[in-house]
Design an enzyme around this catalytic site. Structure first.
Site, short mmCIF file in Angstrom:
data_model
loop_
_atom_site.label_atom_id
_atom_site.label_comp_id
_atom_site.label_asym_id
_atom_site.label_seq_id
_atom_site.Cartn_x
_atom_site.Cartn_y
_atom_site.Cartn_z
N GLY A 100 0.78 -1.24 0.00
CA GLY A 100 -0.12 -0.11 -0.08
C GLY A 100 0.84 1.28 -0.08
N GLY A 151 9.22 -1.19 3.22
CA GLY A 151 8.28 -1.21 4.28
C GLY A 151 9.01 -0.46 5.21
CB THR A 152 9.10 -0.43 9.01
OG1 THR A 152 7.82 -0.61 9.03
CG2 THR A 152 9.44 0.55 10.12
N GLY A 195 10.94 6.74 26.62
CA GLY A 195 11.15 5.58 26.01
C GLY A 195 13.00 5.27 25.90
CD GLU A 223 12.79 2.64 29.84
OE1 GLU A 223 13.19 2.80 28.62
OE2 GLU A 223 12.05 1.89 30.34
CG HIS A 248 47.81 -7.00 14.59
ND1 HIS A 248 47.20 -6.93 15.58
CD2 HIS A 248 49.10 -6.49 14.20
CE1 HIS A 248 47.98 -5.79 16.09
NE2 HIS A 248 49.05 -5.73 15.37
P1 FAD Z 1 7.33 -4.05 7.51
O1 FAD Z 1 8.80 -3.58 7.15
O2 FAD Z 1 6.70 -3.02 8.34
O3 FAD Z 1 6.54 -4.02 6.29
C1 FAD Z 1 5.19 -4.15 6.22
C2 FAD Z 1 4.81 -3.61 5.05
O4 FAD Z 1 3.49 -4.06 4.83
C3 FAD Z 1 4.72 -1.93 4.82
O5 FAD Z 1 5.44 -1.38 3.66
C4 FAD Z 1 3.15 -1.66 4.85
O6 FAD Z 1 2.97 -0.56 4.09
C5 FAD Z 1 2.66 -2.82 4.10
N1 FAD Z 1 1.23 -3.06 4.49
C6 FAD Z 1 0.79 -3.14 5.80
N2 FAD Z 1 -0.42 -3.58 5.63
C7 FAD Z 1 -0.98 -3.62 4.36
C8 FAD Z 1 -2.14 -3.86 3.57
N3 FAD Z 1 -3.35 -4.13 4.17
N4 FAD Z 1 -1.92 -3.83 2.25
C9 FAD Z 1 -1.02 -3.61 1.53
N5 FAD Z 1 0.29 -3.41 2.29
C10 FAD Z 1 0.30 -3.21 3.54
N6 FAD Z 1 15.33 -3.76 12.61
C11 FAD Z 1 16.64 -4.10 12.31
O7 FAD Z 1 16.68 -5.39 12.20
N7 FAD Z 1 17.80 -3.32 12.38
C12 FAD Z 1 17.51 -2.06 12.63
O8 FAD Z 1 18.59 -1.29 13.03
C13 FAD Z 1 16.23 -1.48 12.86
N8 FAD Z 1 15.98 -0.20 13.12
C14 FAD Z 1 14.77 0.43 13.18
C15 FAD Z 1 14.69 1.67 13.32
C16 FAD Z 1 13.23 2.16 13.37
C17 FAD Z 1 13.10 3.67 13.67
C18 FAD Z 1 12.19 1.29 13.48
C19 FAD Z 1 10.85 1.84 13.25
C20 FAD Z 1 12.30 -0.01 13.34
C21 FAD Z 1 13.61 -0.46 13.00
N9 FAD Z 1 13.86 -1.94 12.85
C22 FAD Z 1 15.09 -2.32 12.90
C23 FAD Z 1 12.77 -2.67 12.98
C24 FAD Z 1 12.41 -3.43 11.41
O9 FAD Z 1 12.30 -2.15 10.67
C25 FAD Z 1 11.50 -4.15 11.13
O10 FAD Z 1 11.72 -5.28 11.98
C26 FAD Z 1 11.06 -4.62 9.83
O11 FAD Z 1 10.75 -3.53 8.79
C27 FAD Z 1 9.83 -5.78 9.67
O12 FAD Z 1 9.71 -6.06 8.42
P2 FAD Z 1 8.31 -6.64 8.12
O13 FAD Z 1 8.45 -7.10 6.58
O14 FAD Z 1 7.74 -7.67 9.00
O15 FAD Z 1 7.35 -5.47 7.88
P1 NAD Z 2 11.80 -0.94 22.60
O1 NAD Z 2 10.97 -2.02 23.29
O2 NAD Z 2 13.13 -1.15 22.14
O3 NAD Z 2 11.88 0.20 23.91
C1 NAD Z 2 10.71 0.86 24.36
C2 NAD Z 2 11.44 1.23 25.87
O4 NAD Z 2 10.19 2.30 26.21
C3 NAD Z 2 11.44 0.37 26.77
O5 NAD Z 2 12.76 0.40 27.24
C4 NAD Z 2 10.41 0.45 27.79
O6 NAD Z 2 10.63 0.06 29.08
C5 NAD Z 2 9.97 2.02 27.73
N1 NAD Z 2 8.54 2.32 27.92
C6 NAD Z 2 7.49 1.60 27.41
N2 NAD Z 2 6.25 2.27 27.90
C7 NAD Z 2 6.92 3.39 28.67
C8 NAD Z 2 6.23 4.70 29.18
N3 NAD Z 2 4.95 4.79 29.23
N4 NAD Z 2 7.05 5.56 29.58
C9 NAD Z 2 8.47 5.31 29.50
N5 NAD Z 2 9.00 4.63 28.95
C10 NAD Z 2 8.23 3.47 28.39
O7 NAD Z 2 10.91 -0.08 21.73
P2 NAD Z 2 11.26 1.15 20.58
O8 NAD Z 2 12.49 1.63 21.01
O9 NAD Z 2 10.20 1.68 20.31
O10 NAD Z 2 11.65 0.20 19.14
C11 NAD Z 2 10.43 -0.51 18.70
C12 NAD Z 2 10.92 -1.93 18.15
O11 NAD Z 2 11.79 -1.42 16.80
C13 NAD Z 2 12.13 -2.63 18.83
O12 NAD Z 2 11.58 -3.33 19.80
C14 NAD Z 2 12.85 -3.27 17.57
O13 NAD Z 2 12.16 -4.32 17.21
C15 NAD Z 2 12.88 -2.60 16.52
N6 NAD Z 2 13.97 -1.45 16.59
C16 NAD Z 2 15.24 -2.19 16.28
C17 NAD Z 2 16.58 -1.64 16.08
C18 NAD Z 2 17.84 -2.31 16.05
O14 NAD Z 2 17.63 -3.38 15.71
N7 NAD Z 2 18.77 -1.39 16.13
C19 NAD Z 2 16.48 0.12 16.01
C20 NAD Z 2 15.13 0.52 16.24
C21 NAD Z 2 13.98 -0.38 16.53
#
Ligand code: FAD
Ligand code: NAD
Length: 467
Positions: A36, A41-42, A185, A208, A446
């Site tokens: 969509g 994706g994300t 958070g 936090e 190294h």
């Molecule tokens: P998504 O990537 O969320 O993709 C789902 C897709 O489905 C989207 O494009 C959406 O538009 C589409 N969709 C949803 N519903 C519909 C529908 N009904 N019809 C058509 N399309 C639809 N993970 C890591 O491993 N390393 C990181 O460094 C990392 N950093 C992150 C930083 C941030 C700020 C965030 C928010 C997340 C991060 N993540 C990281 C997590 C990672 O982005 C997700 O775990 C990953 O994108 C999940 O992949 P997915 O394919 O399950 O879903």
């Molecule tokens: P997170 O689960 O990593 O952290 C959320 C934090 O918010 C926790 O420490 C929790 O105790 C705190 N929290 C929860 N409710 C709260 C409240 N009401 N007030 C204050 N603190 C509160 O979640 P995130 O940072 O939002 O990231 C979401 C997900 O995205 C992660 O779990 C991860 O799967 C993915 N992600 C991964 C990476 C990576 O792999 N480097 C980077 C970014 C995001």
């Protein structure tokens, strides 16, 4: 209405969905993918890639500032200025290259990509609308339905997104850097992006709820990050609960760890309190699939409770990581093609791209003890690593955990600059069932940070050479 047929119908073009589509097409399966929003994706659009781009830009700017007062390296910088609009354009350029690349790969492999929102009709049929308000433009029927809709950010009930209250998506495309940012958070997003904003000049306060940052990781690993946050001037309130914005809307009311209500001034509030599987708004409930908490329940082949309906990635819950979604997607495509596969990784690496970085693969000493494994563990500090000294990055360590009886490695943890790149070696050794002797007996180049990996194994065997 136009009705199309396919073998594999995938909803969601994130890392889970697009990898499944490419692999399925390679295996000769007729595949349609419905997305969509944007392919990637994300992860590619508003997650992994843009956040790492902004981390790099913030590090570079911070480094330039660091050199302004002169430095031991003899580098002196007169002044440093950032054009944040240009930074965001640079980041968007990387995103566009990668999402364009995904589109090209899907096309090259013959995947039919349909841009639109899928709504489930039944376990084999979805209707696709071009936007949420319009009627269906196309109906697609597939023998197999793969659900890969990802996750959505959680909001705070008393402080919904909008105005000053932003999510990671807005935080990754700033128009300007706020003077005062409150981050709710202290997890992955809160700390990765909190550090970016601090390095770009904002006063950053992290609130936090738990009594320490990154509660998912053990305290020994998070300590160097806490120290670095303090050095960089981020304020951290632990054990604190956000009550909402004040009446003027320019400060966050917080019940702090001591039970006092305080107000923290905020030009912007980044809420990063976790993400939840994206299960609502697209007719999933019609299938009445078994759930596990908020996530779709799947078995070790990513099958849901309905025959030929599969689910992968964030939709299936923790760990919500892109590399897990990709691995699941590849596996499902192979199972559908007739291969025997199960999702049983020995470990899935978790990396936090803070300053310093943290990487965890497999079991920590505490995890191992909890499941009754008698283990030995050993650290090697980067303070004793030559390459770390040349990088001015001597904080942190590598830790190995291995069974006492046969020395088989069950876990690696590291904290330090650039340790994300060690995750590959850590995953390889665990997945291949390596013992301490295997790593200790491998010649490591190294000077590299990786020598700390070999030295940790040597130390666990009782004969480290450089400490
Ligand atoms: P998504 O990537 O969320 O993709 C789902 C897709 O489905 C989207 O494009 C959406 O538009 C589409 N969709 C949803 N519903 C519909 C529908 N009904 N019809 C058509 N399309 C639809 N993970 C890591 O491993 N390393 C990181 O460094 C990392 N950093 C992150 C930083 C941030 C700020 C965030 C928010 C997340 C991060 N993540 C990281 C997590 C990672 O982005 C997700 O775990 C990953 O994108 C999940 O992949 P997915 O394919 O399950 O879903
Ligand atoms: P997170 O689960 O990593 O952290 C959320 C934090 O918010 C926790 O420490 C929790 O105790 C705190 N929290 C929860 N409710 C709260 C409240 N009401 N007030 C204050 N603190 C509160 O979640 P995130 O940072 O939002 O990231 C979401 C997900 O995205 C992660 O779990 C991860 O799967 C993915 N992600 C991964 C990476 C990576 O792999 N480097 C980077 C970014 C995001």
């Amino acid at each position: 209405m136009d009705i199309q047929h396919t073998t594999l119908l995938i909803i969601g073009g994130g890392p889970g969905g697009y990898v499944a589509a490419i692999r399925a097409a390679q295996l000769g399966i007729a595949t349609t993918l419905v997305e969509g929003d944007q392919l990637g994706g994300t992860c590619l659009n508003v997650g992994c890639i843009p956040s790492k781009a902004m981390i790099h830009a913030a590090d570079a700017y911070h480094q330039a500032h660091h050199f302004m007062g002169g430095s031991a390296l003899g580098i002196h910088v007169e002044s440093a200025r950032i054009d944040i609009a240009q930074t965001v354009r640079w980041k968007d350029g990387i995103v566009a290259r990668l999402t364009g690349g995904v589109g090209a790969l899907l096309k090259k492999h013959g995947v039919k990509v349909i841009k639109g929102w899928a709504h489930i009709v039944d376990g084999k049929t979805v209707d696709v609308t071009l936007d949420h308000t319009a009627g269906p433009a196309v109906r697609i029927q597939g023998e197999h339905l793969l659900l890969a809709t990802g996750s959505v950010e959680l909001g705070l009930p008393g402080m919904p997104f909008g105005g000053r209250v932003i999510s990671s998506t807005q935080a990754l495309s700033p128009d300007s850097i706020p003077k005062k940012l409150v981050v709710v958070g202290g997890g992955y997003i809160g700390l990765e992006l909190g550090l970016v904003y601090r390095k770009l000049g904002a006063d950053v306060t992290v609130v936090e709820a738990q009594d320490r940052i990154l509660p998912l990781y053990d305290e020994e690993l998070t300590k160097p990050v806490s120290t670095s946050l303090r050095k960089l001037g981020l304020q951290v309130h632990l054990g604190s609960k956000v009550q909402g914005l004040n009446a003027a809307g320019d400060a966050v009311r917080v019940l702090d760890g001591a039970g006092r209500e305080i107000e923290i001034p905020a030009d912007q509030v980044l809420v990063a309190i976790g993400r939840a599987p994206h299960t609502h708004g697209w007719g999933l409930e019609k299938l009445m699939l078994a759930m596990q908490g908020r996530a779709l329940k799947v078995d070790d082949q990513c099958r849901t409770s309905m025959r030929n309906v599969w689910a992968i990635g964030d939709l299936t819950g923790e760990p919500m990581l892109a590399h897990r979604a990709m691995a699941q997607g590849e596996m499902v495509a192979e199972i559908i093609s007739g291969k025997r596969r199960h999702f049983a990784p020995a470990a899935i690496a978790a990396v936090c791209f803070t300053d310093p970085e943290i990487v965890v693969v497999g079991q920590s000493p505490v995890d191992a003890a909890k499941v009754g494994l008698d283990c030995i563990s050993a650290h090697f500090p980067f303070a004793a690593n030559g390459r770390a000294m040349t990088l001015e990055a001597t904080d942190g360590f590598v830790r190995v955990v291995a069974r006492r009886d046969n020395h088989r490695i069950v876990g690696w943890q590291a904290v330090g600059a650039g340790v994300s790149e060690l995750s590959t070696a850590f995953s390889h050794s665990i997945e291949m069932g390596a013992c301490l002797e295997d790593v200790a007996g491998t010649i490591h180049a190294h000077p590299t940070l990786g020598e700390a990996v070999q030295e940790a194994a040597l130390r666990a065997l009782g004969h480290a050479l450089h400490v």
